[in-house]
Motif scaffolding. Structure first.
Motif, PDB file in Angstrom:
ATOM      1  N   GLY B  98      -0.037   4.651  -1.425  1.00  0.00           N
ATOM      2  CA  GLY B  98      -0.545   3.352  -0.997  1.00  0.00           C
ATOM      3  C   GLY B  98      -0.144   3.034   0.435  1.00  0.00           C
ATOM      4  N   LEU B  99       1.121   3.246   0.766  1.00  0.00           N
ATOM      5  CA  LEU B  99       1.576   2.988   2.133  1.00  0.00           C
ATOM      6  C   LEU B  99       0.906   3.940   3.115  1.00  0.00           C
ATOM      7  CD1 LEU B  99       5.400   2.203   1.856  1.00  0.00           C
ATOM      8  CD2 LEU B  99       3.531   0.697   2.527  1.00  0.00           C
ATOM      9  N   LYS B 101      -2.049   5.142   2.837  1.00  0.00           N
ATOM     10  CA  LYS B 101      -3.394   4.627   3.067  1.00  0.00           C
ATOM     11  C   LYS B 101      -3.360   3.462   4.042  1.00  0.00           C
ATOM     12  CE  LYS B 101      -5.409   6.097  -1.327  1.00  0.00           C
ATOM     13  NZ  LYS B 101      -5.821   5.718  -2.685  1.00  0.00           N
ATOM     14  N   LEU B 102      -2.406   2.563   3.825  1.00  0.00           N
ATOM     15  CA  LEU B 102      -2.276   1.411   4.713  1.00  0.00           C
ATOM     16  C   LEU B 102      -2.049   1.859   6.155  1.00  0.00           C
ATOM     17  CD1 LEU B 102      -2.549  -1.344   3.608  1.00  0.00           C
ATOM     18  CD2 LEU B 102      -0.066  -1.543   3.449  1.00  0.00           C
ATOM     19  N   ALA B 105      -5.302   2.708   7.727  1.00  0.00           N
ATOM     20  CA  ALA B 105      -6.372   1.782   7.340  1.00  0.00           C
ATOM     21  C   ALA B 105      -7.214   1.310   8.511  1.00  0.00           C
ATOM     22  CB  ALA B 105      -5.782   0.582   6.601  1.00  0.00           C
ATOM     23  N   GLU B 112     -13.152  -3.796   3.873  1.00  0.00           N
ATOM     24  CA  GLU B 112     -12.707  -2.618   3.130  1.00  0.00           C
ATOM     25  C   GLU B 112     -11.182  -2.569   3.044  1.00  0.00           C
ATOM     26  OE1 GLU B 112     -16.174   0.626   4.158  1.00  0.00           O
ATOM     27  OE2 GLU B 112     -14.646   0.203   5.665  1.00  0.00           O
ATOM     28  N   LEU B 116      -8.625  -2.430  -0.198  1.00  0.00           N
ATOM     29  CA  LEU B 116      -7.468  -1.531  -0.313  1.00  0.00           C
ATOM     30  C   LEU B 116      -6.215  -2.319  -0.678  1.00  0.00           C
ATOM     31  CD1 LEU B 116      -5.778   1.014   0.081  1.00  0.00           C
ATOM     32  CD2 LEU B 116      -5.978   0.717   2.551  1.00  0.00           C
ATOM     33  N   LEU B 117      -5.950  -3.373   0.080  1.00  0.00           N
ATOM     34  CA  LEU B 117      -4.779  -4.210  -0.202  1.00  0.00           C
ATOM     35  C   LEU B 117      -4.828  -4.762  -1.618  1.00  0.00           C
ATOM     36  CD1 LEU B 117      -4.079  -6.259   3.031  1.00  0.00           C
ATOM     37  CD2 LEU B 117      -2.414  -4.980   1.684  1.00  0.00           C
ATOM     38  N   SER B 119      -6.231  -3.430  -4.244  1.00  0.00           N
ATOM     39  CA  SER B 119      -5.909  -2.409  -5.247  1.00  0.00           C
ATOM     40  C   SER B 119      -4.410  -2.096  -5.224  1.00  0.00           C
ATOM     41  CB  SER B 119      -6.748  -1.151  -5.024  1.00  0.00           C
ATOM     42  OG  SER B 119      -6.294  -0.422  -3.909  1.00  0.00           O
ATOM     43  N   LEU B 120      -3.804  -2.153  -4.047  1.00  0.00           N
ATOM     44  CA  LEU B 120      -2.361  -1.906  -3.973  1.00  0.00           C
ATOM     45  C   LEU B 120      -1.596  -3.006  -4.713  1.00  0.00           C
ATOM     46  CD1 LEU B 120      -1.793  -0.668  -0.312  1.00  0.00           C
ATOM     47  CD2 LEU B 120      -2.227   0.635  -2.388  1.00  0.00           C
TER      48      LEU B 120
END
Lengths: 180, 180
Positions: B98-99, B101-102, B105, B112, B116-117, B119-120
């Motif tokens: 997750g991090l 991906k962030l 981002a 979008e 993402l945030l 879903s995290l």
DNA sequence: ATCCACATGTAAATGGTTACATGATTGC
DNA sequence: GCAATCATGTAACCATTTACATGTGGAT
């Protein structure tokens, strides 16, 4: 073909601009290593696999006689990166020896448990100091503000939690001393 | 002889009372797995190594015809556990997709990135719910209150952080919409 | 001259998970 | 009778790290 962890580290790194394997490794060591590490033993073979799959393309850009291959994302690669970013599945794996110690801390005397908490706090404070240093150097390291703030806030929270737990344990220890 | 990660999971589990390999695995899966996992492939070979080293001792305690070996700490084993608990060195390894991906981002549109945030945050909320369930069941699972509170507090902090980041992104997205 | 950083790469070792094998017991 | 759980164990597989090999370039 099957995407592993290092796949997206590389695609992500190249989304910030063309880079050599060596430069990707440097980026990782200065930034993502806090939550996702990668070694040369993963990076170089994966670069060739990704090029074979058409997700990146490499070009020889020697510096003097020193050979150097610079890769960049292809449209397919950028697409693959976006797909991954938007996939709600996200693996989290944590191996935290400090928490494991805390879990079994009942075998310790209160004063010893206090020493344990103290050393755990010291480690978080050291990590916090490293992140603050990254922050001080500003955008130079390419660390997105969002993630940096998350890291700093998280470490701060953990330092605070350790402090609070230490205070509670001190009270408990003092109460037991008085009782004995 | 050389102590690996699973060594102290086992010594720690046995510090809570005598147990079989199967029961150690159950304990791990219900508790320490959040910050330190272990599989049968590690546990059973390590149990024999630890017995050979004299840190634990096993006794056959079948249930009916079902064979079963219950291990307990030896004094040497308890000593080794204490030494480890008091050692200020503590490994921390995190792999948080997750991090990661962030971190990358920036290639996403604000809407979008918001997804993402979201879903995290959902994942942290799920983890939080699991921990609250453990808390609700109380001491039955042998989860020390200290570590449980840490886990719950940490997840809460992360959920809050995600919410705050989402609000900021929403404002940014709205501002861009107005500008366009 | 020597050391460090740049740059690419591989082989061996390590650490871990997964999948399977075996068999007893319990509950439906 | 069947599935799930109890219980121990191993082999094959997988990912990753470590250590090494090779060579260039710049600084002291």
């Amino acid at each position: 073909m099957p995407a592993s962890g290092v796949t997206y580290v590389i695609l992500g790194a190249l989304s910030l601009g063309p880079r050599s394997g060596y430069e990707i490794k440097q980026l990782v060591d200065r930034s993502t290593r806090f939550f996702w590490a990668a070694s040369y033993g993963q990076i170089y073979p994966e670069l060739r696999r990704l090029e074979a799959d058409g997700l990146i393309s490499g070009a020889s850009e020697p510096r003097g006689e020193r050979r150097r291959i610079v890769y960049q994302l292809t449209p397919d690669g950028r697409e693959a990166l976006r797909d991954w970013l938007l996939d709600p599945e996200s693996l989290i794996e944590i191996r935290d020896e400090g928490l494991l110690k805390l879990f079994f801390a009942d075998v310790l005397e209160p004063s010893e448990a206090l020493a344990l908490l103290h050393s755990l706090r010291a480690r978080r404070e050291a990590a916090l100091a490293r992140l603050r240093e990254v922050e001080r150097q500003g955008k130079a390291l390419g660390f997105p503000a969002l993630v940096l703030e998350f890291g700093i806030g998280l470490q701060e929270w953990m330092v605070e939690w350790c402090s609070a737990a230490e205070r509670r344990l001190e009270q408990k220890r003092d109460a037991e001393e008085v009782a004995s």
